[in-house]
Design an enzyme around this catalytic site. Structure first.
Site, mmCIF file in Angstrom:
data_model
loop_
_atom_site.group_PDB
_atom_site.id
_atom_site.type_symbol
_atom_site.label_atom_id
_atom_site.label_comp_id
_atom_site.label_asym_id
_atom_site.label_seq_id
_atom_site.Cartn_x
_atom_site.Cartn_y
_atom_site.Cartn_z
ATOM 1 N N TYR A 146 0.826 -1.209 0.000
ATOM 2 C CA TYR A 146 0.000 0.000 0.000
ATOM 3 C C TYR A 146 0.862 1.262 0.000
ATOM 4 O O TYR A 146 0.419 2.324 -0.416
ATOM 5 C CB TYR A 146 -0.943 0.022 1.207
ATOM 6 C CG TYR A 146 -2.047 -1.017 1.167
ATOM 7 C CD1 TYR A 146 -2.075 -2.018 0.202
ATOM 8 C CD2 TYR A 146 -3.079 -1.001 2.092
ATOM 9 C CE1 TYR A 146 -3.075 -2.959 0.173
ATOM 10 C CE2 TYR A 146 -4.095 -1.943 2.075
ATOM 11 C CZ TYR A 146 -4.085 -2.929 1.113
ATOM 12 O OH TYR A 146 -5.080 -3.863 1.093
ATOM 13 N N LYS A 196 3.235 -15.230 4.252
ATOM 14 C CA LYS A 196 3.081 -15.955 2.983
ATOM 15 C C LYS A 196 4.491 -16.261 2.485
ATOM 16 O O LYS A 196 4.883 -15.902 1.362
ATOM 17 C CB LYS A 196 2.285 -15.069 2.000
ATOM 18 C CG LYS A 196 1.903 -15.739 0.700
ATOM 19 C CD LYS A 196 0.835 -16.798 0.842
ATOM 20 C CE LYS A 196 0.545 -17.460 -0.482
ATOM 21 N NZ LYS A 196 -0.293 -18.676 -0.347
ATOM 22 N N ASP A 228 -3.451 -17.547 3.715
ATOM 23 C CA ASP A 228 -4.632 -18.197 3.129
ATOM 24 C C ASP A 228 -5.210 -19.230 4.100
ATOM 25 O O ASP A 228 -6.431 -19.358 4.249
ATOM 26 C CB ASP A 228 -4.309 -18.805 1.759
ATOM 27 C CG ASP A 228 -2.943 -19.450 1.676
ATOM 28 O OD1 ASP A 228 -2.164 -19.346 2.638
ATOM 29 O OD2 ASP A 228 -2.649 -20.081 0.643
ATOM 30 N N ASP A 252 -5.555 -5.814 6.251
ATOM 31 C CA ASP A 252 -6.727 -5.152 5.682
ATOM 32 C C ASP A 252 -7.794 -6.197 5.359
ATOM 33 O O ASP A 252 -8.972 -6.060 5.706
ATOM 34 C CB ASP A 252 -6.290 -4.406 4.409
ATOM 35 C CG ASP A 252 -7.378 -3.526 3.828
ATOM 36 O OD1 ASP A 252 -8.372 -3.263 4.539
ATOM 37 O OD2 ASP A 252 -7.249 -3.103 2.665
ATOM 38 N N ASP A 256 -11.440 -7.474 7.720
ATOM 39 C CA ASP A 256 -12.814 -7.441 7.201
ATOM 40 C C ASP A 256 -13.470 -8.807 7.385
ATOM 41 O O ASP A 256 -14.657 -8.920 7.686
ATOM 42 C CB ASP A 256 -12.839 -7.061 5.710
ATOM 43 C CG ASP A 256 -13.151 -5.572 5.496
ATOM 44 O OD1 ASP A 256 -12.746 -4.766 6.346
ATOM 45 O OD2 ASP A 256 -13.800 -5.228 4.478
HETATM 46 P P1 ATP Z 1 -13.187 0.206 2.582
HETATM 47 O O1 ATP Z 1 -12.371 -0.544 1.581
HETATM 48 O O2 ATP Z 1 -13.142 1.686 2.431
HETATM 49 O O3 ATP Z 1 -12.929 -0.268 3.995
HETATM 50 P P2 ATP Z 1 -15.365 -1.586 2.079
HETATM 51 O O4 ATP Z 1 -15.403 -1.936 0.652
HETATM 52 O O5 ATP Z 1 -14.755 -2.557 3.052
HETATM 53 O O6 ATP Z 1 -14.697 -0.133 2.274
HETATM 54 P P3 ATP Z 1 -17.425 -0.657 3.709
HETATM 55 O O7 ATP Z 1 -17.775 0.748 3.414
HETATM 56 O O8 ATP Z 1 -16.525 -0.912 4.861
HETATM 57 O O9 ATP Z 1 -16.830 -1.315 2.424
HETATM 58 O O10 ATP Z 1 -18.754 -1.425 3.955
HETATM 59 C C1 ATP Z 1 -19.144 -2.653 3.371
HETATM 60 C C2 ATP Z 1 -20.598 -2.866 3.784
HETATM 61 O O11 ATP Z 1 -20.645 -3.186 5.176
HETATM 62 C C3 ATP Z 1 -21.390 -1.594 3.636
HETATM 63 O O12 ATP Z 1 -21.929 -1.534 2.356
HETATM 64 C C4 ATP Z 1 -22.419 -1.675 4.712
HETATM 65 O O13 ATP Z 1 -23.561 -2.314 4.234
HETATM 66 C C5 ATP Z 1 -21.722 -2.528 5.785
HETATM 67 N N1 ATP Z 1 -21.228 -1.678 6.889
HETATM 68 C C6 ATP Z 1 -19.989 -1.161 7.032
HETATM 69 N N2 ATP Z 1 -19.923 -0.445 8.160
HETATM 70 C C7 ATP Z 1 -21.126 -0.513 8.747
HETATM 71 C C8 ATP Z 1 -21.693 0.044 9.944
HETATM 72 N N3 ATP Z 1 -20.981 0.798 10.801
HETATM 73 N N4 ATP Z 1 -22.979 -0.237 10.212
HETATM 74 C C9 ATP Z 1 -23.710 -1.000 9.398
HETATM 75 N N5 ATP Z 1 -23.249 -1.546 8.261
HETATM 76 C C10 ATP Z 1 -21.969 -1.304 7.931
#
Ligand code: ATP
Length: 369
Positions: A146, A196, A228, A252, A256
């Site tokens: 990044y 990795k 993985d 990152d 998630d």
């Molecule tokens: P980034 O790469 O910027 O982290 P991302 O692609 O991981 O973004 P996010 O914006 O984090 O996407 O959110 C993915 C989905 O998770 C959103 O579309 C939403 O529906 C859900 N989400 C994220 N944060 C919340 C929250 N605080 N409350 C409810 N739903 C959320």
């Protein structure tokens, strides 16, 4: 009475609404403790670009420079709106990465926590959640792919190409591994090292440095795991993990996934720590799909404020009261809509109502001596 100066960057999308909830909680912390927060709001992110010509305006930089800590909301707009911003001014590249570089916030702590009582929030079976998930994922935040150099061009055959470099030096690796080893010592004495090394030489160096450091931490058992494989294990048996440490991009992605296994990204706060300055932000993005509808979960932002109290202001006990207040709202059967699962009865409430219930629980909690 202590005064702490906090730069507040509400950001884009759901940022402003979840920030409002967190600030209300901080005001209650002031009622209960001999402390005052000087909360200075400043523009940051995509909207800041449209309003001020830069996603991290100089005025915001100055406010952050003077702050004792920074509380930051998520940034970014939807795909079509983002395309209207020049690539280098888009909020991740133009604001977030520069913020991290400016304060060298190399250690990103991302708790992935789901108590047994809230197992119904998870898409995983209750037997897998067992007595609860409690992981601290530590992500290196200012190195790797990044932060590498990026070159785009057209080759001799007239094909467009892009080249991005992944660089880590042993100083960077050592400082993040030290955070992992020390936290493992304070917790259960187990550190999962995620890498990795079968493909990436950066991981080979990473693991070499860890092996050199390990003898100084004889009370920490180190478990090496390919990234993985770690993704699979997080789903099949998340309770085997306590402290996990990894490089930037792995962190990152796996964090998630952490949000996924506990039921929502809305449950993911974080702390980004440098040696001189720290900032606190939800792990998730700005969720433009649900922005402005009062349905976002503010737990991640309130939790980030709690981490700020603990890590920057030495208020660990009051931080624990905030976590307990949020868990108590869930235990009463309320949640924001992101946490509703088919077949599970919860009363859904909005962002503001969730924040207000947390405020009421915190007001009722015994004060810290
Ligand atoms: P980034 O790469 O910027 O982290 P991302 O692609 O991981 O973004 P996010 O914006 O984090 O996407 O959110 C993915 C989905 O998770 C959103 O579309 C939403 O529906 C859900 N989400 C994220 N944060 C919340 C929250 N605080 N409350 C409810 N739903 C959320």
């Amino acid at each position: 009475m202590k005064t702490h100066r906090v730069a507040v960057l509400p950001g884009d999308g759901i940022g402003p609404e979840i920030t409002r909830a967190a600030l209300k909680v901080l005001r209650v912390v002031e009622e209960r403790n001999p402390v005052h927060f000087d909360l200075i709001q400043a523009p940051f992110g995509a909207q800041a670009y449209f309003d001020h010509g830069h996603p991290f305006p100089e005025t915001t930089q100055a406010i952050c420079d003077r702050a004792d800590a920074i509380l930051k909301g998520p940034v970014g707009l939807d795909y079509e709106a983002t395309k209207k911003i020049p690539v280098d001014m888009q909020p991740e590249r133009g604001a977030v990465l520069p913020l991290r570089a400016r304060y060298n916030t190399y250690a990103n702590f991302r708790p992935i926590v789901l108590p047994q009582a809230l197992a119904h929030f998870s898409p995983l079976r209750p037997e897998i959640i067992g007595d609860g998930i409690d992981i601290m994922l530590i992500r290196e935040l200012v190195g790797g792919l990044y932060f590498g150099t990026k070159t785009v061009g057209v080759d001799a055959d007239n094909h467009r190409y892009v080249e991005e470099t992944l660089r880590y030096d042993e100083i960077q690796i050592k400082q993040i591994l030290k955070k992992g080893l020390e936290l493992a010592q304070r917790r259960k004495g187990v550190l999962h090292n995620i890498h990795k090394s079968n493909v990436l030489k950066s991981s080979v160096l990473w693991n070499e440095v860890l092996e050199e450091m390990a003898p100084a931490y004889p009370d920490v058992k180190i478990v090496h795991m390919l990234v993985d494989a770690a993704a699979t294990h997080l789903c099949l048996n998340p309770r085997q993990f306590d402290v996990m440490v990894m490089e930037n991009m792995f962190g990152d992605i796996l964090s998630d996934q952490g949000g996924g296994i506990i039921g929502s990204l809305g449950l993911m706060p974080s702390a980004c720590i440098g040696d001189a300055k720290a900032y606190y932000e939800p792990s998730h993005g700005s969720a433009p799909d649900i922005a402005g509808r009062n349905i976002a979960n503010p737990y991640s932002m309130i939790g980030s404020a709690a981490m700020m109290l603990e890590y920057s202001f030495g208020m660990a006990a009051e931080a624990r009261n905030i976590w307990a207040a949020m868990q108590a709202v869930f235990a009463d059967g309320f949640s924001t809509p992101d946490l509703t699962q088919p077949g599970v009865k919860v009363e859904t409430i909005g962002t503001e109502a969730f924040g207000d219930k947390v405020v009421a629980k915190l007001r009722a909690a015994p004060r810290v001596a």
